[in-house]
Scaffold this motif. Sequence first.
Motif, mmCIF file in Angstrom:
data_model
loop_
_atom_site.group_PDB
_atom_site.id
_atom_site.type_symbol
_atom_site.label_atom_id
_atom_site.label_comp_id
_atom_site.label_asym_id
_atom_site.label_seq_id
_atom_site.Cartn_x
_atom_site.Cartn_y
_atom_site.Cartn_z
ATOM 1 N N ILE A 115 0.637 -1.055 0.061
ATOM 2 C CA ILE A 115 -0.241 0.309 -0.433
ATOM 3 C C ILE A 115 1.061 1.345 -0.198
ATOM 4 O O ILE A 115 0.123 2.533 -0.813
ATOM 5 C CB ILE A 115 -0.540 0.194 1.329
ATOM 6 N N ASP A 116 2.047 1.718 0.179
ATOM 7 C CA ASP A 116 3.221 2.270 0.819
ATOM 8 C C ASP A 116 3.172 3.001 -1.050
ATOM 9 O O ASP A 116 3.704 3.833 -1.252
ATOM 10 C CB ASP A 116 4.282 1.666 1.336
ATOM 11 N N ASP A 117 3.707 1.572 -1.484
ATOM 12 C CA ASP A 117 4.637 1.457 -2.849
ATOM 13 C C ASP A 117 3.381 2.813 -3.740
ATOM 14 O O ASP A 117 3.273 3.167 -4.635
ATOM 15 C CB ASP A 117 4.508 0.423 -4.144
ATOM 16 N N LEU A 118 1.811 1.851 -3.624
ATOM 17 C CA LEU A 118 0.446 2.431 -4.050
ATOM 18 C C LEU A 118 0.722 3.920 -4.145
ATOM 19 O O LEU A 118 0.416 4.780 -5.283
ATOM 20 C CB LEU A 118 -0.457 1.304 -3.479
ATOM 21 N N THR A 119 0.346 4.325 -2.497
ATOM 22 C CA THR A 119 0.013 5.528 -2.641
ATOM 23 C C THR A 119 1.791 6.570 -2.980
ATOM 24 O O THR A 119 0.785 7.704 -3.095
ATOM 25 C CB THR A 119 0.294 6.393 -0.670
ATOM 26 N N MET A 120 2.742 6.274 -2.922
ATOM 27 C CA MET A 120 3.578 6.601 -3.015
ATOM 28 C C MET A 120 3.441 7.208 -4.870
ATOM 29 O O MET A 120 3.589 8.328 -5.260
ATOM 30 C CB MET A 120 5.190 6.303 -2.975
ATOM 31 N N LEU A 121 3.572 5.699 -5.778
ATOM 32 C CA LEU A 121 2.561 6.113 -6.956
ATOM 33 C C LEU A 121 1.613 6.903 -7.664
ATOM 34 O O LEU A 121 1.469 8.022 -8.702
ATOM 35 C CB LEU A 121 2.481 4.639 -7.450
ATOM 36 N N LEU A 122 0.586 7.038 -6.744
ATOM 37 C CA LEU A 122 -0.724 7.978 -7.015
ATOM 38 C C LEU A 122 -0.093 9.907 -6.541
ATOM 39 O O LEU A 122 -0.835 10.386 -6.825
ATOM 40 C CB LEU A 122 -2.072 7.388 -5.627
ATOM 41 N N ARG A 123 0.447 9.729 -5.391
ATOM 42 C CA ARG A 123 1.574 11.065 -5.325
ATOM 43 C C ARG A 123 2.264 11.691 -6.219
ATOM 44 O O ARG A 123 2.559 12.965 -6.485
ATOM 45 C CB ARG A 123 2.564 10.703 -3.782
ATOM 46 N N ASN A 124 3.108 10.730 -6.824
ATOM 47 C CA ASN A 124 3.984 10.945 -8.658
ATOM 48 C C ASN A 124 2.466 11.518 -9.110
ATOM 49 O O ASN A 124 3.178 12.030 -10.238
ATOM 50 C CB ASN A 124 4.799 10.101 -8.730
ATOM 51 N N ASN A 125 1.498 11.333 -9.728
ATOM 52 C CA ASN A 125 0.425 12.200 -10.475
ATOM 53 C C ASN A 125 -0.602 12.774 -8.996
ATOM 54 O O ASN A 125 -1.674 13.125 -9.767
ATOM 55 C CB ASN A 125 -0.585 10.130 -10.596
ATOM 56 N N ASN A 126 0.269 13.396 -8.655
ATOM 57 C CA ASN A 126 -1.069 14.820 -7.745
ATOM 58 C C ASN A 126 -2.065 14.051 -7.037
ATOM 59 O O ASN A 126 -2.357 14.776 -7.062
ATOM 60 C CB ASN A 126 -0.690 15.877 -9.059
ATOM 61 N N ILE A 127 -1.609 12.650 -6.644
ATOM 62 C CA ILE A 127 -3.340 12.283 -6.308
ATOM 63 C C ILE A 127 -2.724 11.950 -4.903
ATOM 64 O O ILE A 127 -2.246 11.235 -4.623
ATOM 65 C CB ILE A 127 -3.378 11.030 -6.767
#
Length: 229
Positions: A115-127
């Motif tokens: 889940i940490d990887d997922l949230t990091m990838l989302l933050r890279n998309n400004n989410i």
Amino acid sequence: MNRIFDTSLRTLIGFAVLLILTRLIGKKQLGQLTFFTYITGIAMGNIAGDMVVHRDIKVIDGVVALSIWALLTIILELISLKSSKARTLLDGEPSIIIKRGVIMQKELASQRLNIDDLTMLLRNNNIFSIQDVDYAILEPNGQLSVLRKPILESVTKKDMQIQPDNRIYLPTEIIVDGKLVEKNLKELNLNNEWLKQQLKQAGFNSIKEVFFAELQSDGSLYISKNELL
């Protein structure tokens, strides 16, 4: 002095050969870095490096090894242009990580993501909140493509309190390289008769006449004609 000259000559030859071969392979090495192209780049770099620093390796042997590796890469890329199965084997397939706002835990685990990887990838998309996401797709190159929930797609809709239209479908490939993607058609609960009717309305008599077709979110079909026929 001879040692310095020999090293310099090896370096120039290695640099020139590597530059020529990477140009021949194409821009995909940088533009669409997948696992296969990543390994190819590392391998060719190692071969060139060994040719420069290890004098027990003849320059001609290094050049031949680089050339064969590049040739095999080009052949595989040409095969993948003609075969969707080869593309899947070499590059992998996109994976839906979030579907209609729900995290697909099994898919997340199969991709070795937490889940940490997922949230990091989302933050890279400004989410910064998962609840803002309608769909999230992990691409073969490791990047995350994100589709926001309809109400968040445009600031003007939310600010003006305009109720957005519901998305009927996730934009999905139906025909690729003149071939039907049956798996996608089945997942969308659509059949061949529906597709034939859509193509007929657009002036196409056969799937082979279509290079690419994509089902849009509103249920319409985007069609690109096969110009090679």
